[in-house]
Motif scaffolding. Structure first.
Motif, short mmCIF file in Angstrom:
data_model
loop_
_atom_site.label_atom_id
_atom_site.label_comp_id
_atom_site.label_asym_id
_atom_site.label_seq_id
_atom_site.Cartn_x
_atom_site.Cartn_y
_atom_site.Cartn_z
N SER A 18 -45.68 14.96 -2.92
CA SER A 18 -44.90 15.26 -1.71
C SER A 18 -45.53 16.36 -0.87
O SER A 18 -45.25 16.47 0.31
CB SER A 18 -43.48 15.65 -2.09
N GLN A 19 -46.41 17.18 -1.45
CA GLN A 19 -47.01 18.28 -0.71
C GLN A 19 -48.25 17.84 0.07
O GLN A 19 -48.36 18.07 1.26
CB GLN A 19 -47.38 19.41 -1.66
N CYS A 20 -49.21 17.17 -0.61
CA CYS A 20 -50.48 16.83 0.04
C CYS A 20 -50.64 15.33 0.32
O CYS A 20 -51.64 14.92 0.87
CB CYS A 20 -51.65 17.34 -0.79
N LYS A 21 -49.65 14.52 -0.08
CA LYS A 21 -49.63 13.07 0.17
C LYS A 21 -50.78 12.31 -0.52
O LYS A 21 -51.16 11.24 -0.09
CB LYS A 21 -49.65 12.75 1.67
N THR A 22 -51.33 12.85 -1.60
CA THR A 22 -52.36 12.17 -2.38
C THR A 22 -51.70 11.15 -3.28
O THR A 22 -50.67 11.43 -3.89
CB THR A 22 -53.14 13.19 -3.25
N GLN A 23 -52.28 9.95 -3.40
CA GLN A 23 -51.70 8.93 -4.26
C GLN A 23 -51.94 9.30 -5.73
O GLN A 23 -53.05 9.63 -6.13
CB GLN A 23 -52.31 7.56 -3.98
N LEU A 24 -50.87 9.28 -6.51
CA LEU A 24 -50.95 9.66 -7.92
C LEU A 24 -51.09 8.44 -8.83
O LEU A 24 -51.95 8.42 -9.69
CB LEU A 24 -49.71 10.47 -8.31
N PHE A 25 -50.24 7.42 -8.63
CA PHE A 25 -50.37 6.18 -9.38
C PHE A 25 -49.55 5.06 -8.79
O PHE A 25 -48.74 5.27 -7.90
CB PHE A 25 -50.05 6.34 -10.88
N LYS A 26 -49.82 3.84 -9.28
CA LYS A 26 -49.03 2.66 -8.97
C LYS A 26 -48.16 2.41 -10.19
O LYS A 26 -48.64 2.43 -11.31
CB LYS A 26 -49.91 1.44 -8.71
N TYR A 27 -46.86 2.17 -9.95
CA TYR A 27 -45.89 2.08 -11.04
C TYR A 27 -45.01 0.86 -10.86
O TYR A 27 -44.57 0.56 -9.76
CB TYR A 27 -45.03 3.36 -11.04
N ARG A 28 -44.77 0.15 -11.96
CA ARG A 28 -43.88 -1.02 -11.95
C ARG A 28 -42.44 -0.52 -12.12
O ARG A 28 -41.97 -0.33 -13.23
CB ARG A 28 -44.26 -1.99 -13.05
N LYS A 29 -41.77 -0.30 -11.00
CA LYS A 29 -40.42 0.27 -11.00
C LYS A 29 -39.37 -0.82 -10.90
O LYS A 29 -39.51 -1.75 -10.15
CB LYS A 29 -40.28 1.23 -9.82
N GLY A 30 -38.32 -0.66 -11.68
CA GLY A 30 -37.18 -1.58 -11.59
C GLY A 30 -36.01 -0.89 -10.91
O GLY A 30 -35.80 0.30 -11.07
N LYS A 32 -33.29 0.10 -7.52
CA LYS A 32 -33.40 0.69 -6.20
C LYS A 32 -33.24 2.20 -6.19
O LYS A 32 -33.39 2.83 -5.17
CB LYS A 32 -32.30 0.11 -5.29
N GLY A 33 -32.93 2.79 -7.33
CA GLY A 33 -32.59 4.21 -7.39
C GLY A 33 -33.77 5.14 -7.22
O GLY A 33 -34.91 4.73 -7.00
N ALA A 34 -33.47 6.42 -7.36
CA ALA A 34 -34.49 7.47 -7.24
C ALA A 34 -35.45 7.40 -8.43
O ALA A 34 -35.12 6.85 -9.48
CB ALA A 34 -33.82 8.83 -7.19
N LEU A 35 -36.61 7.97 -8.26
CA LEU A 35 -37.62 8.00 -9.32
C LEU A 35 -37.38 9.24 -10.17
O LEU A 35 -37.66 10.36 -9.74
CB LEU A 35 -39.02 8.01 -8.71
N VAL A 36 -36.83 9.04 -11.36
CA VAL A 36 -36.49 10.14 -12.25
C VAL A 36 -37.48 10.23 -13.40
O VAL A 36 -37.88 11.31 -13.80
CB VAL A 36 -35.05 9.97 -12.80
N LYS A 37 -37.89 9.06 -13.91
CA LYS A 37 -38.82 9.01 -15.03
C LYS A 37 -39.78 7.85 -14.83
O LYS A 37 -39.45 6.87 -14.18
CB LYS A 37 -38.08 8.86 -16.35
N CYS A 38 -40.97 7.98 -15.40
CA CYS A 38 -41.97 6.91 -15.36
C CYS A 38 -42.42 6.65 -16.79
O CYS A 38 -43.01 7.54 -17.41
CB CYS A 38 -43.18 7.33 -14.52
N PHE A 39 -42.15 5.46 -17.29
CA PHE A 39 -42.66 5.10 -18.61
C PHE A 39 -44.16 4.87 -18.49
O PHE A 39 -44.63 4.16 -17.60
CB PHE A 39 -41.96 3.84 -19.14
N ILE A 40 -44.94 5.47 -19.39
CA ILE A 40 -46.40 5.43 -19.31
C ILE A 40 -46.92 4.00 -19.42
O ILE A 40 -47.89 3.65 -18.75
CB ILE A 40 -47.01 6.37 -20.37
N THR A 70 -40.06 6.10 -26.40
CA THR A 70 -41.23 5.65 -25.66
C THR A 70 -41.80 6.81 -24.85
O THR A 70 -41.05 7.54 -24.21
CB THR A 70 -40.83 4.50 -24.70
N PRO A 71 -43.13 7.01 -24.84
CA PRO A 71 -43.71 8.09 -24.03
C PRO A 71 -43.45 7.87 -22.54
O PRO A 71 -43.58 6.75 -22.03
CB PRO A 71 -45.21 8.01 -24.32
N ALA A 72 -43.06 8.94 -21.86
CA ALA A 72 -42.73 8.85 -20.44
C ALA A 72 -43.07 10.15 -19.74
O ALA A 72 -43.33 11.17 -20.38
CB ALA A 72 -41.24 8.53 -20.28
N LEU A 73 -43.06 10.09 -18.41
CA LEU A 73 -43.22 11.28 -17.58
C LEU A 73 -41.88 11.56 -16.91
O LEU A 73 -41.34 10.71 -16.22
CB LEU A 73 -44.28 11.06 -16.50
#
Length: 83
Positions: A18-30, A32-40, A70-73
């Motif tokens: 959100s600060q420098c707008k650099t792409q961090l990763f592509k994620y398979r999200k299920g 419509k909600g906010a992004l709280v966790k990302c399963f690795i 499961t490991p997650a971020l």
């Protein structure tokens, strides 16, 4: 609790710092909600050099944790944006 679906959703979202707008990763999200966790296991492309750290501005955007066995971020609020 049940483990997350291995295959996961087919729709991918791009995650940016959100600060420098650099792409961090592509994620398979299920859902419509906010992004709280990302399963690795659902990260399809990872652009970070160090885990949980933005490669451009060196800002920490998440913490590594175990969710439902499961490991997650765990995303820190307001540190990332997804499109």
């Amino acid at each position: 609790m049940a483990k997350p679906n291995k295959k996961g959703p087919s729709k991918t979202v791009d995650i940016f710092c959100s600060q420098c707008k650099t792409q961090l990763f592509k994620y398979r999200k299920g859902g419509k909600g906010a992004l709280v966790k990302c399963f690795i296991e659902r990260i399809s492309q990872d652009f970070t050099k160090q885990p949980c750290t933005c490669p451009h501005c060196e800002r920490i955007f998440a913490r590594e944790t175990m969710i439902r066995g499961t490991p997650a971020l765990k995303i820190i609020g307001g540190k990332v944006v997804h499109k």
